[in-house]
Design a protein around this motif. Structure first.
Motif, mmCIF file in Angstrom:
data_model
loop_
_atom_site.group_PDB
_atom_site.id
_atom_site.type_symbol
_atom_site.label_atom_id
_atom_site.label_comp_id
_atom_site.label_asym_id
_atom_site.label_seq_id
_atom_site.Cartn_x
_atom_site.Cartn_y
_atom_site.Cartn_z
ATOM 1 N N ASP A 144 84.387 77.553 -9.081
ATOM 2 C CA ASP A 144 85.706 77.786 -9.677
ATOM 3 C C ASP A 144 85.745 79.126 -10.406
ATOM 4 O OD1 ASP A 144 86.606 75.366 -8.723
ATOM 5 O OD2 ASP A 144 86.523 74.330 -10.668
ATOM 6 N N GLN A 145 84.666 79.434 -11.107
ATOM 7 C CA GLN A 145 84.604 80.707 -11.833
ATOM 8 C C GLN A 145 84.594 81.887 -10.870
ATOM 9 O OE1 GLN A 145 81.799 80.818 -15.276
ATOM 10 N NE2 GLN A 145 81.414 78.699 -14.652
ATOM 11 N N ALA A 146 83.834 81.771 -9.793
ATOM 12 C CA ALA A 146 83.775 82.845 -8.800
ATOM 13 C C ALA A 146 85.134 83.039 -8.134
ATOM 14 C CB ALA A 146 82.707 82.533 -7.757
ATOM 15 N N LYS A 147 85.800 81.941 -7.845
ATOM 16 C CA LYS A 147 87.130 82.009 -7.231
ATOM 17 C C LYS A 147 88.114 82.711 -8.178
ATOM 18 C CE LYS A 147 89.012 78.034 -6.309
ATOM 19 N NZ LYS A 147 89.403 76.729 -5.756
ATOM 20 N N ALA A 148 88.034 82.393 -9.454
ATOM 21 C CA ALA A 148 88.933 83.008 -10.436
ATOM 22 C C ALA A 148 88.657 84.503 -10.552
ATOM 23 C CB ALA A 148 88.772 82.329 -11.796
ATOM 24 N N THR A 149 87.391 84.885 -10.525
ATOM 25 C CA THR A 149 87.027 86.302 -10.594
ATOM 26 C C THR A 149 87.557 87.044 -9.375
ATOM 27 O OG1 THR A 149 85.052 85.822 -11.898
ATOM 28 C CG2 THR A 149 85.091 87.921 -10.728
ATOM 29 N N ALA A 150 87.397 86.458 -8.198
ATOM 30 C CA ALA A 150 87.900 87.083 -6.974
ATOM 31 C C ALA A 150 89.418 87.231 -7.029
ATOM 32 C CB ALA A 150 87.487 86.266 -5.755
ATOM 33 N N LYS A 151 90.089 86.212 -7.514
ATOM 34 C CA LYS A 151 91.549 86.255 -7.627
ATOM 35 C C LYS A 151 91.980 87.376 -8.574
ATOM 36 C CE LYS A 151 95.427 83.298 -8.929
ATOM 37 N NZ LYS A 151 95.801 81.996 -9.482
ATOM 38 N N ASP A 152 91.254 87.525 -9.682
ATOM 39 C CA ASP A 152 91.562 88.598 -10.635
ATOM 40 C C ASP A 152 91.406 89.968 -9.982
ATOM 41 O OD1 ASP A 152 92.062 86.723 -12.613
ATOM 42 O OD2 ASP A 152 90.130 86.999 -13.628
ATOM 43 N N LYS A 153 90.353 90.127 -9.179
ATOM 44 C CA LYS A 153 90.110 91.412 -8.512
ATOM 45 C C LYS A 153 91.212 91.721 -7.499
ATOM 46 C CE LYS A 153 86.205 92.394 -10.498
ATOM 47 N NZ LYS A 153 86.098 93.490 -11.446
ATOM 48 N N VAL A 154 91.633 90.724 -6.752
ATOM 49 C CA VAL A 154 92.709 90.920 -5.777
ATOM 50 C C VAL A 154 94.002 91.313 -6.498
ATOM 51 C CG1 VAL A 154 94.207 89.728 -4.128
ATOM 52 C CG2 VAL A 154 91.732 89.433 -4.000
ATOM 53 N N ASP A 155 94.293 90.647 -7.595
ATOM 54 C CA ASP A 155 95.490 90.982 -8.376
ATOM 55 C C ASP A 155 95.411 92.408 -8.908
ATOM 56 O OD1 ASP A 155 96.490 88.459 -7.910
ATOM 57 O OD2 ASP A 155 95.968 87.673 -9.891
ATOM 58 N N GLU A 156 94.216 92.802 -9.351
ATOM 59 C CA GLU A 156 94.013 94.146 -9.884
ATOM 60 C C GLU A 156 94.249 95.206 -8.800
ATOM 61 O OE1 GLU A 156 90.135 96.577 -11.349
ATOM 62 O OE2 GLU A 156 90.432 94.622 -12.300
ATOM 63 N N VAL A 157 93.723 94.971 -7.609
ATOM 64 C CA VAL A 157 93.916 95.905 -6.496
ATOM 65 C C VAL A 157 95.405 95.984 -6.144
ATOM 66 C CG1 VAL A 157 93.482 96.274 -4.034
ATOM 67 C CG2 VAL A 157 91.601 95.672 -5.556
ATOM 68 N N GLY A 158 96.076 94.849 -6.136
ATOM 69 C CA GLY A 158 97.513 94.838 -5.846
ATOM 70 C C GLY A 158 98.303 95.629 -6.868
ATOM 71 N N ASP A 159 97.940 95.486 -8.141
ATOM 72 C CA ASP A 159 98.618 96.231 -9.200
ATOM 73 C C ASP A 159 98.393 97.741 -9.047
ATOM 74 O OD1 ASP A 159 99.517 93.855 -10.295
ATOM 75 O OD2 ASP A 159 98.009 93.795 -11.894
ATOM 76 N N ARG A 160 97.163 98.108 -8.703
ATOM 77 C CA ARG A 160 96.874 99.537 -8.511
ATOM 78 C C ARG A 160 97.641 100.090 -7.316
ATOM 79 N NH1 ARG A 160 90.618 100.899 -9.943
ATOM 80 N NH2 ARG A 160 90.640 99.968 -12.021
ATOM 81 N N ALA A 161 97.696 99.332 -6.242
ATOM 82 C CA ALA A 161 98.421 99.781 -5.056
ATOM 83 C C ALA A 161 99.905 99.950 -5.374
ATOM 84 C CB ALA A 161 98.232 98.790 -3.917
ATOM 85 N N LYS A 162 100.453 99.032 -6.148
ATOM 86 C CA LYS A 162 101.857 99.142 -6.534
ATOM 87 C C LYS A 162 102.074 100.395 -7.381
ATOM 88 C CE LYS A 162 105.636 96.628 -8.786
ATOM 89 N NZ LYS A 162 106.367 97.842 -8.960
ATOM 90 N N GLY A 163 101.134 100.675 -8.260
ATOM 91 C CA GLY A 163 101.240 101.875 -9.093
ATOM 92 C C GLY A 163 101.207 103.147 -8.267
ATOM 93 N N VAL A 164 100.341 103.188 -7.280
ATOM 94 C CA VAL A 164 100.264 104.359 -6.399
ATOM 95 C C VAL A 164 101.562 104.499 -5.617
ATOM 96 C CG1 VAL A 164 99.116 105.296 -4.356
ATOM 97 C CG2 VAL A 164 97.748 104.343 -6.208
ATOM 98 N N THR A 165 102.054 103.394 -5.075
ATOM 99 C CA THR A 165 103.303 103.430 -4.318
ATOM 100 C C THR A 165 104.448 103.910 -5.196
ATOM 101 O OG1 THR A 165 102.545 101.593 -2.962
ATOM 102 C CG2 THR A 165 104.886 102.020 -2.946
#
Length: 57
Positions: free
Chosen positions: A28-49
Motif C-alpha cells: 500500500d505504501q509503495a502504491k501511494a508513493t508511485a501515485k504521488d510520483k505520477v501526480d507530480e509528473v502530471g503537474d510538471r507537464a501541465k506547468g510546461v504546457t
C-alpha cells in the motif's frame, strides 16, 4: 492517506506476526508513493504546457 493506511497495516502485521498483513502494508505504501510520483509528473507537464502556451502570446 494511503501511505498512512499502509503504515498502519504494516505495524499491525509486525505486532501480530502476520507477514501477509505486513506485506500488504508495504505494498500500500509503495502504491501511494508511485501515485504521488505520477501526480507530480502530471503537474510538471501541465506547468510546461502552460508556460509554452503563454510564450506564444
Amino acid at each position: 492517506m494511503d501511505k498512512l493506511k499502509g503504515k498502519g497495516k504494516e505495524a499491525v502485521g509486525k505486532l501480530t506476526g502476520d507477514r501477509r498483513k505486513e506485506s500488504e502494508g508495504k505494498a500500500d505504501q509503495a502504491k501511494a508513493t508511485a501515485k504521488d510520483k505520477v501526480d507530480e509528473v502530471g503537474d510538471r507537464a501541465k506547468g510546461v504546457t502552460d508556460s509554452l502556451r503563454n510564450d506564444d502570446k
